[in-house]
Design a protein around this motif. Sequence first.
Motif, PDB file in Angstrom:
ATOM      1  N   PRO A 262      -1.923   5.728  -8.963  1.00  0.00           N
ATOM      2  CA  PRO A 262      -1.980   5.976  -7.499  1.00  0.00           C
ATOM      3  C   PRO A 262      -3.230   5.477  -7.121  1.00  0.00           C
ATOM      4  O   PRO A 262      -4.362   5.885  -7.580  1.00  0.00           O
ATOM      5  CB  PRO A 262      -1.852   7.505  -7.740  1.00  0.00           C
ATOM      6  CG  PRO A 262      -1.039   7.652  -8.779  1.00  0.00           C
ATOM      7  CD  PRO A 262      -1.379   6.787  -9.634  1.00  0.00           C
ATOM      8  N   GLY A 263      -3.215   4.955  -5.826  1.00  0.00           N
ATOM      9  CA  GLY A 263      -4.656   4.310  -5.309  1.00  0.00           C
ATOM     10  C   GLY A 263      -5.260   3.205  -5.815  1.00  0.00           C
ATOM     11  O   GLY A 263      -6.148   2.632  -5.082  1.00  0.00           O
TER      12      GLY A 263
ATOM     13  N   ARG B 111       0.735  -1.264  -0.035  1.00  0.00           N
ATOM     14  CA  ARG B 111      -0.072  -0.014  -0.129  1.00  0.00           C
ATOM     15  C   ARG B 111       0.837   1.521  -0.012  1.00  0.00           C
ATOM     16  O   ARG B 111       0.344   2.394  -0.660  1.00  0.00           O
ATOM     17  CB  ARG B 111      -0.930   0.166   1.248  1.00  0.00           C
ATOM     18  CG  ARG B 111      -2.214  -0.843   0.767  1.00  0.00           C
ATOM     19  CD  ARG B 111      -3.153  -0.757   2.157  1.00  0.00           C
ATOM     20  NE  ARG B 111      -2.684  -1.538   3.083  1.00  0.00           N
ATOM     21  CZ  ARG B 111      -3.023  -1.372   4.506  1.00  0.00           C
ATOM     22  NH1 ARG B 111      -4.463  -0.982   4.793  1.00  0.00           N
ATOM     23  NH2 ARG B 111      -2.520  -2.131   5.617  1.00  0.00           N
TER      24      ARG B 111
ATOM     25  N   GLN C  71      -0.383   3.814  -2.840  1.00  0.00           N
ATOM     26  CA  GLN C  71      -0.467   5.432  -2.625  1.00  0.00           C
ATOM     27  C   GLN C  71       0.366   6.359  -3.304  1.00  0.00           C
ATOM     28  O   GLN C  71       0.087   7.503  -3.745  1.00  0.00           O
ATOM     29  CB  GLN C  71      -0.519   5.682  -1.158  1.00  0.00           C
ATOM     30  CG  GLN C  71      -0.991   7.015  -0.711  1.00  0.00           C
ATOM     31  CD  GLN C  71      -1.074   6.940   0.826  1.00  0.00           C
ATOM     32  OE1 GLN C  71      -0.912   6.097   1.834  1.00  0.00           O
ATOM     33  NE2 GLN C  71      -1.420   8.245   1.256  1.00  0.00           N
ATOM     34  N   ASN C  72       1.764   5.891  -3.156  1.00  0.00           N
ATOM     35  CA  ASN C  72       3.043   6.807  -3.883  1.00  0.00           C
ATOM     36  C   ASN C  72       3.817   5.965  -4.747  1.00  0.00           C
ATOM     37  O   ASN C  72       4.698   5.325  -4.263  1.00  0.00           O
ATOM     38  CB  ASN C  72       3.598   7.519  -2.717  1.00  0.00           C
ATOM     39  CG  ASN C  72       2.931   8.669  -1.986  1.00  0.00           C
ATOM     40  OD1 ASN C  72       2.760   9.686  -2.735  1.00  0.00           O
ATOM     41  ND2 ASN C  72       2.568   8.447  -0.657  1.00  0.00           N
TER      42      ASN C  72
ATOM     43  N   MET D  34      -5.612  -0.566  -3.479  1.00  0.00           N
ATOM     44  CA  MET D  34      -5.332  -0.224  -2.024  1.00  0.00           C
ATOM     45  C   MET D  34      -5.955  -1.409  -0.996  1.00  0.00           C
ATOM     46  O   MET D  34      -5.541  -1.598   0.066  1.00  0.00           O
ATOM     47  CB  MET D  34      -5.958   1.057  -1.550  1.00  0.00           C
ATOM     48  CG  MET D  34      -4.937   2.197  -1.689  1.00  0.00           C
ATOM     49  SD  MET D  34      -3.344   2.324  -0.949  1.00  0.00           S
ATOM     50  CE  MET D  34      -3.723   2.786   0.559  1.00  0.00           C
TER      51      MET D  34
END
Length: 371
Positions: free
Chosen positions: A290-291, A275, A279-280, A294
């Motif tokens: 990105p994302g 994760r 996220q990054n 998750m």
Amino acid sequence: MLARRALLAGLGGLAMPAQAQARPVAIGAIRWDAWYAPGSVPTMAVERALSPPAWRHRAPFFAEVPEDGGPVRMPPPDQAVMDRQIDWAAEAGIDYWAFVSYPEAASMSAGFQLYRASARRHRVKFALVCEAVRWGRRDAPGEALSTHPALLADPDCQRVAGRPLYFLGFLSDELIVEAWGGIAGLRAAVDGFRQRARAAGAGDPFIVLMTPVPDQARRWVRLLGLDGVSAYAWQAGARAAPYAALAQVAERGWAAQAALGLPVVPTAMTGWDRRPRVQNPVPWEAWQRPGEGMERFYAPPTPAELTAHLRRAIAFAATQAPRTALIYAWNENDEGGWLAPTHPLDASRLRALRDAACRPAPADRCVRLPG
């Protein structure tokens, strides 16, 4: 810098273990060293990945983690930091680190260089994990083909059955065709690598193919004349799954590999939770949006769960000809698998390993860890 060295010295009051009997199974842990080159692309990427509040607890013990919530930073390379890791690894029962190999001038080689410079490195031996792409091409051999044979002759290189241990991974049918013109071309490269290792005084390397795919192992180990099979990591893309599910994926993987009739180096999992990278995203995973994803992760292990899984890996390895187990990983902190103490000094995973590796081994094999 001086303050940090003083802190490390203060934590280092650990009794050194007496010379112990040889353990029947050698225990290794994968090292992926993105943490030692401030300002480099890899180090900046892992700093960014671990800076959000949810992930700061994963930062390595030597990281700078501001209390005001500022970004996590990796300090300049420090020999004392590496020396302390060597001591802790040895005292937890690790016999060798399997370093993911990069060109000598690459920032990702800084950790291996610190290890090689240490006067303590004899306490933990090394093996090499080489991505197949680093062998280059038939018409342009990679640096690894010329530099690794000499490294295998190093007295501190881990050996199995008297042979230097070497992991080759991340191979694909496409790469075999594009880089080597087919399986015969890569087989010639493997044979040439063995010849260079023998000429360097290393002997015949025990080359282990890293792949979690049974069909690849079945075909490539025999066609390429390799010696065994392992995996860099095991996971099945589960959604918010318990650690027990991850351990089960790994253990089923070992059994599937053994069913092929090949020598197996079982890879135990300390975790899998990407994760921070979701996220990054990191630059070398251009496919990651990105994302996106998750929800796909495994919960971290409790100490008891980790000890039990590691014990099963060691017991499995005792049934295999190489008699060595591998652990993912020493320091894949942003990907979710680590053993090394995290900031400020959480050594619970090393203690879990010690409980698996050092009992019922001789009592002097391992000593009390910090924290």
